[in-house]
Design a protein around this motif. Structure first.
Motif, PDB file in Angstrom:
ATOM      1  N   SER A 187      55.903  16.988  36.856  1.00 25.76           N
ATOM      2  CA  SER A 187      56.146  18.619  37.397  1.00 25.76           C
ATOM      3  C   SER A 187      55.261  19.381  36.665  1.00 25.76           C
ATOM      4  CB  SER A 187      57.663  19.005  37.453  1.00 25.76           C
ATOM      5  OG  SER A 187      57.641  20.086  37.531  1.00 25.76           O
ATOM      6  N   VAL A 188      54.236  20.148  37.120  1.00 23.43           N
ATOM      7  CA  VAL A 188      53.557  20.960  36.433  1.00 23.43           C
ATOM      8  C   VAL A 188      54.464  21.966  35.539  1.00 23.43           C
ATOM      9  CG1 VAL A 188      51.557  22.785  36.465  1.00 23.43           C
ATOM     10  CG2 VAL A 188      51.880  20.675  38.245  1.00 23.43           C
ATOM     11  N   TYR A 189      55.681  22.401  36.378  1.00 23.49           N
ATOM     12  CA  TYR A 189      56.389  23.401  35.826  1.00 23.49           C
ATOM     13  C   TYR A 189      57.012  22.830  34.502  1.00 23.49           C
ATOM     14  CZ  TYR A 189      60.921  25.968  35.161  1.00 23.49           C
ATOM     15  OH  TYR A 189      61.880  26.776  34.533  1.00 23.49           O
ATOM     16  N   ASP A 239      56.414  21.009  43.709  1.00 17.69           N
ATOM     17  CA  ASP A 239      56.563  20.764  42.134  1.00 17.69           C
ATOM     18  C   ASP A 239      58.205  20.926  42.198  1.00 17.69           C
ATOM     19  OD1 ASP A 239      54.885  20.718  39.958  1.00 17.69           O
ATOM     20  OD2 ASP A 239      56.523  22.331  39.367  1.00 17.69           O
ATOM     21  N   TYR A 249      57.341  29.326  40.859  1.00 18.21           N
ATOM     22  CA  TYR A 249      56.320  28.908  41.609  1.00 18.21           C
ATOM     23  C   TYR A 249      54.924  29.640  41.400  1.00 18.21           C
ATOM     24  CZ  TYR A 249      57.730  32.909  44.544  1.00 18.21           C
ATOM     25  OH  TYR A 249      58.455  34.064  44.754  1.00 18.21           O
ATOM     26  N   THR A 252      59.727  17.645  42.944  1.00 19.53           N
ATOM     27  CA  THR A 252      59.511  16.672  42.003  1.00 19.53           C
ATOM     28  C   THR A 252      60.303  16.929  40.654  1.00 19.53           C
ATOM     29  OG1 THR A 252      56.905  16.378  42.413  1.00 19.53           O
ATOM     30  CG2 THR A 252      57.517  15.777  40.103  1.00 19.53           C
TER      31      THR A 252
END
Length: 324
Positions: free
Chosen positions: A131-133, A269, A88, A272
């Protein structure tokens, strides 16, 4: 004639004080390597010293967002391992800065000194993911291979072990809560992999026993849904809890609210990310980019979980349970 002793190979490990990192450091130390652990807080890396001989493991300060500290950490290194990642965002620790730009910085520093490179990514890394991750993990992989074409990249599924933040978190929750949440109904599939097996795979890449220029997907021998993981965990800690399905919409709302906390239990996130199965792909199996190619047989959760989840049982170590 006096025998000339060869200096052990120096390996720099970024993120070596973390969950996976400490097991990697142990595996390298057992092989006789000199280990330099690059971490933002070397004062908090004292737990690594007992893993090797006196002077074998050294912690140095480095931050992937500060390029000169990265260059300094890899000086004279023969091999570089990057295990840095965040689940995160918080403060200056942003996904892009750490997992994309930071990955490129480590790769460029390793190339500059002529060192080999092993990069730790994650199963589910996808440049097209919502997802940005997952997107930044994929972009980090691209940056690594562009910079060091013969680098070894590992994508493990959810990693479990004594210090994990998955089974430990839910087992601790089961001590106090009568219910456990199943996000999206608990149908998401995982392939839990033991941290010791991941560490051994990474160490073998340092030994030059793994072909470079490839992305390896590491999954355990079992594919389990989120629900099955919870059921297995509850059976081991000998507790009965109600498993309640949480719809995606409600989970996303919870993630948005909890994500505002300093150390969130859940973010939007992550919700997601949970919409996609986290298992080894058919392409990786077909192309020989798995544990089998590395020559390792991963261990099952039934073999490992009881060794550290016993402390969550009602009677702890004094349980009357008879293990098979």
């Amino acid at each position: 004639m006096t025998e000339i002793l060869q200096t052990p190979k120096l390996v720099t490990v970024f993120g070596g004080s973390g969950f996976v990192g400490r097991h990697v450091v142990r595996a390298l130390a057992k092989r006789g390597y000199q280990v330099r652990v690059a971490t933002r807080r070397p004062d908090l890396a004292g737990h690594l010293q007992p893993l090797g001989n006196v002077g074998q493991i050294q912690a140095v300060q480095a931050n992937l967002r500060v390029r000169w500290s990265v260059d300094r950490a890899v000086q004279d290194a023969d091999h570089v391992i990057n295990l840095v990642g965040i689940l995160y965002e918080g403060g200056k620790q942003r996904f892009a800065a750490v997992q994309e730009v930071g990955a490129r910085a480590v790769a460029e520093a390793a190339r500059a000194v002529g060192a080999g490179l092993t990069h730790g990514s994650a199963l589910g890394a996808d440049a097209r993911s919502q997802s940005v991750y997952a997107r930044t993990k994929a972009k980090g992989e691209e940056a690594v291979l562009e910079t060091v074409p013969n680098a070894v990249i590992y994508r493990p599924s959810i990693v479990f072990g004594p210090e994990d933040q998955f089974f430990n978190r839910f087992a601790n929750m089961a001590r106090f809560s009568p219910v456990l949440p199943l996000i999206g109904g608990g149908t998401t599939k995982f392939q839990p992999v033991f941290v010791g097996d991941v560490a051994e795979a990474i160490a073998r890449s340092v030994d030059a026993k793994v072909e470079g220029g490839k992305i390896y997907e590491l999954g355990g021998p079992q594919v389990l849904t989120f629900r099955q993981c919870m059921e297995e965990m509850l059976d081991i800690i000998e507790r009965k809890r109600l498993l309640v399905s949480v719809p995606w919409s409600i989970a996303s709302l919870q993630g948005a609210i909890l994500g505002m906390l300093p150390k969130p239990l859940l973010t939007s996130d992550q919700v997601t990310l949970l919409r996609t199965d986290n298992v080894v792909s058919e392409a990786a199996e077909r192309e020989g980019r798995t544990f089998a190619t590395i020559g390792l047989q991963p261990q099952t959760i039934a073999t490992i979980l009881p060794s550290y989840l016993w402390r969550y049982r009602p009677a702890g170590q004094f349980t009357r349970r008879t293990e098979a």
